[in-house]
Design an enzyme around this catalytic site. Structure first.
Site, mmCIF file in Angstrom:
data_model
loop_
_atom_site.group_PDB
_atom_site.id
_atom_site.type_symbol
_atom_site.label_atom_id
_atom_site.label_comp_id
_atom_site.label_asym_id
_atom_site.label_seq_id
_atom_site.Cartn_x
_atom_site.Cartn_y
_atom_site.Cartn_z
ATOM 1 N N ASP A 25 0.880 -1.172 0.000
ATOM 2 C CA ASP A 25 0.000 0.000 0.000
ATOM 3 C C ASP A 25 0.914 1.217 0.000
ATOM 4 O OD1 ASP A 25 -1.659 2.133 0.548
ATOM 5 O OD2 ASP A 25 -2.395 1.370 2.466
ATOM 6 N N LYS A 88 2.843 11.190 -3.165
ATOM 7 C CA LYS A 88 1.807 10.557 -3.981
ATOM 8 C C LYS A 88 0.909 11.594 -4.644
ATOM 9 C CE LYS A 88 -1.648 6.872 -3.466
ATOM 10 N NZ LYS A 88 -2.168 5.923 -2.457
ATOM 11 N N GLU A 188 -7.361 0.373 -4.387
ATOM 12 C CA GLU A 188 -7.334 0.196 -2.935
ATOM 13 C C GLU A 188 -8.639 -0.400 -2.367
ATOM 14 O OE1 GLU A 188 -6.052 4.115 -1.856
ATOM 15 O OE2 GLU A 188 -4.058 3.742 -2.658
ATOM 16 N N ASP A 212 -13.019 5.116 1.964
ATOM 17 C CA ASP A 212 -11.592 5.222 2.268
ATOM 18 C C ASP A 212 -11.172 6.682 2.351
ATOM 19 O OD1 ASP A 212 -8.831 5.345 2.300
ATOM 20 O OD2 ASP A 212 -8.534 3.856 0.726
HETATM 21 P P1 ADP Z 1 -2.944 7.324 3.201
HETATM 22 O O1 ADP Z 1 -3.712 6.153 2.700
HETATM 23 O O2 ADP Z 1 -3.293 8.591 2.505
HETATM 24 O O3 ADP Z 1 -1.475 7.104 3.273
HETATM 25 P P2 ADP Z 1 -3.653 6.622 5.892
HETATM 26 O O4 ADP Z 1 -4.750 5.660 5.642
HETATM 27 O O5 ADP Z 1 -2.386 6.097 6.436
HETATM 28 O O6 ADP Z 1 -3.408 7.575 4.673
HETATM 29 O O7 ADP Z 1 -4.238 7.735 6.851
HETATM 30 C C1 ADP Z 1 -3.439 8.756 7.283
HETATM 31 C C2 ADP Z 1 -4.324 9.825 7.809
HETATM 32 O O8 ADP Z 1 -5.143 9.314 8.846
HETATM 33 C C3 ADP Z 1 -3.523 10.974 8.395
HETATM 34 O O9 ADP Z 1 -4.065 12.192 7.937
HETATM 35 C C4 ADP Z 1 -3.735 10.769 9.875
HETATM 36 O O10 ADP Z 1 -3.645 12.001 10.536
HETATM 37 C C5 ADP Z 1 -5.131 10.218 9.908
HETATM 38 N N1 ADP Z 1 -5.484 9.504 11.117
HETATM 39 C C6 ADP Z 1 -4.841 8.448 11.678
HETATM 40 N N2 ADP Z 1 -5.462 8.068 12.799
HETATM 41 C C7 ADP Z 1 -6.522 8.911 12.969
HETATM 42 C C8 ADP Z 1 -7.551 9.047 13.937
HETATM 43 N N3 ADP Z 1 -7.622 8.253 14.992
HETATM 44 N N4 ADP Z 1 -8.476 10.022 13.755
HETATM 45 C C9 ADP Z 1 -8.413 10.845 12.714
HETATM 46 N N5 ADP Z 1 -7.485 10.765 11.766
HETATM 47 C C10 ADP Z 1 -6.536 9.811 11.894
HETATM 48 MG MG MG Z 2 -4.594 4.637 1.988
#
Ligand code: ADP
Ligand code: MG
Length: 619
Positions: A25, A88, A188, A212
């Site tokens: 991912d 990205k 995804e 998502d």
């Molecule tokens: P991506 O797929 O874009 O890489 P992720 O799925 O890893 O992103 O999500 C990252 C985002 O999720 C970040 O903006 C992070 O701040 C947010 N995030 C992670 N945990 C929480 C939470 N408990 N509540 C709100 N936002 C969260």
């Molecule tokens: Mg993601």
């Protein structure tokens, strides 16, 4: 030579040792790698972190060595110019697309050529987003190799469903650059539903919505499962909407509240990055608490849940608009959705669950860690590709319609939106001018009737069409989308066999926001578009007939009486006027009158010419 031994039975296995194919991912904010251990997908912990999440952050040290992940993330505050994040978002983009990001990042994006692909300058070196992404992939690859104790060369990489061909190709290229054979680019949401084990038993029939919300992208997909086959009914989303935007809203809120009081300190880059981290901390904290309080320097930052929810409501509503569109496109009623899956860190925000529950009438499921679910699913997909789960077949869809420009700037859709991929479709065209040797094929993506409102993917020219009268050549245009959603367009003149094709991956640039808006626009403007299309089609038809009439009169002056020529000329002038009026019905009426009058004349001319030909007279 290696001789594998089956540890379960103790027998010597005659088969070659199987490669492990990892699932990756490659996220905007966090990236992960997973593989199948025994029967189950598991994520691999990154070297320096305690968990599997590798922040998609790169740091360039003085001697230009690159570090990736948690260690790099620490430099966001202390060394922002040499610390790159959210790569990205830059994949397959031009500066024009991403210029608004500039204020929120500490590193340098080159803006010399606003149309060209984005470059990032760190110290005195220039990097493409592909190169930077490949560094993240290299780091994941190394983690997997350390963990599995053998080389990894094959991977499945996931992308948001909204990624266009250029972005998918860029992701593939990044994999290649990292030394990975990218066997499949998977959407995804498709990976996420696999991770829920949905589809691994054949007797389940189900409709699933995958919501998502990550750091930088938002996707909503509606899937249908039957006979162990996933069918993506529809996708919507926005590659410019995610947790980063929520962080920004919090920062703006704090800026309005405090920063005017802070003077110079507030303007420093470090302060900006510290605020960014505090905003994210606040957001995550408020997913499970009611009040956040922190301190930067002498500044106390606070935020309560009610204020937070008011701030982010527009973001959530925007995602819910997409949810509604996706359900509408899927052809299902809301009540027919059996399961709602939450993916991405930002989907942990309780207000999101509340809105989804209200809309779907069921509680969304986040029982598989929303951070890991995509990587776990990618590992399952990898396992399927390795031939370990032959009974499962994955189908995906192309999220926007694909077509070519025809006369008058009309969009002629060849592969409609939400068609299953891989897909292949074709249509025949011809020339509009006598002796036309070249035909320009312009490829567009989008839902509007006029190509000017759609997104141009590329164009090419079919050259050296042998001289023929207009309408004679048979030009077949074929669209082929492969399993990764990458498009090839081929054109072939069937009488002569000449052909040409285009590699769409060369076209980058145009904002993703625009792409999401295109769908909404197509709905808003549907009525006007249909009218304009009607007029343009009438005008095209009229122009063809006017051209043909002109030619007919010239070629048959000796056969036609003077009165007949005058009458024909009158009718063509009337048709020309009708074209000028741009009124569809007036044009069609004038076309019919001219056609009705000229048809018997054409018949007579044909008879005369044939009998002349039979007598050996040259015509
Ligand atoms: P991506 O797929 O874009 O890489 P992720 O799925 O890893 O992103 O999500 C990252 C985002 O999720 C970040 O903006 C992070 O701040 C947010 N995030 C992670 N945990 C929480 C939470 N408990 N509540 C709100 N936002 C969260
Ligand atoms: Mg993601």
């Amino acid at each position: 030579m290696k001789i594998p031994i089956d540890l379960k039975t103790g027998s010597i296995d005659a088969k070659e040792e199987k490669d492990v194919i990892v699932g990756i991912d490659l996220g905007t904010t966090n990236s992960l790698v997973a593989y199948i251990s025994g029967e189950n997908p598991v994520t691999i912990k990154s070297n320096c972190g305690q968990n599997a999440l590798t922040p998609s952050v790169l740091h360039f040290s003085k001697d230009e060595t690159i570090i990736v992940g948690d260690e790099a993330k620490k430099f966001l505050v202390s060394d922002p110019q040499n610390t790159v994040f959210s790569v990205k978002r830059l994949m397959g983009k031009s500066y024009n697309d991403v210029s608004k990001l500039k204020s929120s990042i500490g590193y340098e994006i080159i803006d010399e050529d606003k149309e060209a692909l984005v470059k990032i300058r760190v110290k005195n070196k220039f990097y493409s987003p592909i190169e930077l992404s490949s560094e993240i992939l290299k780091s994941l690859k190394k983690d997997a190799e350390n963990h599995l104790k053998h080389p990894i060369t094959k991977a499945v990489i996931t992308v948001p469903a909204y990624f266009n061909d250029a972005q998918r190709q860029a992701t593939r290229d990044a994999g290649k650059l990292a030394g990975l054979d990218v066997l499949r680019i998977v959407n995804e949401p498709t990976a996420a539903s696999l991770a829920y084990g949905i589809g691994l038993s054949r007797d389940v029939v189900s409709n699933i919505a995958v919501y998502d919300l990550g750091g930088g992208t938002f996707d909503i997909s509606v899937l249908h499962l039957e006979d162990g086959v996933f069918d993506v009914l529809s996708t919507h989303g926005d590659t410019f909407l995610g947790g980063d935007d929520i962080d920004r809203l919090i920062i703006e809120h704090w800026e309005n509240k405090y920063i005017p009081l802070q003077g110079d300190e507030a303007k420093s880059l470090n302060f900006g990055q510290e605020i960014r981290l505090a905003a994210e901390e606040a957001k995550i904290f408020l997913s499970s608490h009611d009040h956040f309080l922190s301190k930067i320097g002498n500044l106390y930052l606070d935020l309560d849940k009610t204020t937070f929810e008011t701030l982010i409501l527009p973001v959530i509503q925007k995602t819910m608009d997409s949810v509604r569109l996706a359900v509408k496109d899927s052809g299902l009623k809301t009540e027919e959705i059996d399961k709602v899956i939450l993916v991405g860190g930002s989907s942990r925000i309780p207000l999101i669950k509340k809105h989804l529950k209200e809309f779907f009438g069921i509680t969304p499921d986040d029982s598989v860690n929303p951070d890991e679910v995509v990587a776990l699913g990618a590992a399952i997909q990898a396992d399927i590709l390795a031939g370990n789960r032959k009974d499962i077949l994955l189908l995906d869809v192309s999220p926007l319609s694909l077509g070519i420009e025809t006369v008058g700037g009309l969009m002629d859709t060849i592969i409609p939106r939400n068609s299953k991929v891989p897909a292949k479709a074709g249509r025949q065209y011809t020339t509009s001018v006598d002796g036309q040797a070249n035909l320009r094929i312009s490829v567009y993506q989008g839902e509007r009737d006029l190509v000017q409102h759609n997104r141009k993917l590329g164009e090419f020219i079919l050259r050296n069409i042998p001289g023929m009268v207009a309408g004679m050549p048979k030009i077949e245009v074929q669209f082929i989308i492969d399993a990764d959603g990458i498009l090839t367009v081929k054109a072939r003149e069937l009488r002569s066999g000449i052909e040409s094709s285009i590699d769409i991956r060369s076209t980058y640039g145009i904002s993703e926001e625009q792409m999401a808006l295109m769908l909404l626009d197509s709905i808003k403007n549907a009525e006007g578009d249909v009218q304009r299309r009607g007029i343009l089609e009438a005008v095209n038809e009229a122009n063809n007939i006017l051209q043909a009439s002109e030619k007919f009169i010239k070629q048959n002056e000796d056969i036609l009486s003077e009165d007949e020529i005058v009458m024909l000329r009158n009718l063509t002038v009337k048709l020309e006027k009708a074209v000028d009026s741009s009124e569809k019905d007036t044009i069609h009426t004038a076309i019919t009158k001219l056609n009705d009058y000229s048809l018997p004349l054409a018949q007579r001319a044909l008879d005369v010419n044939i009998s002349k030909a039979l007598k050996g007279v040259k015509v």
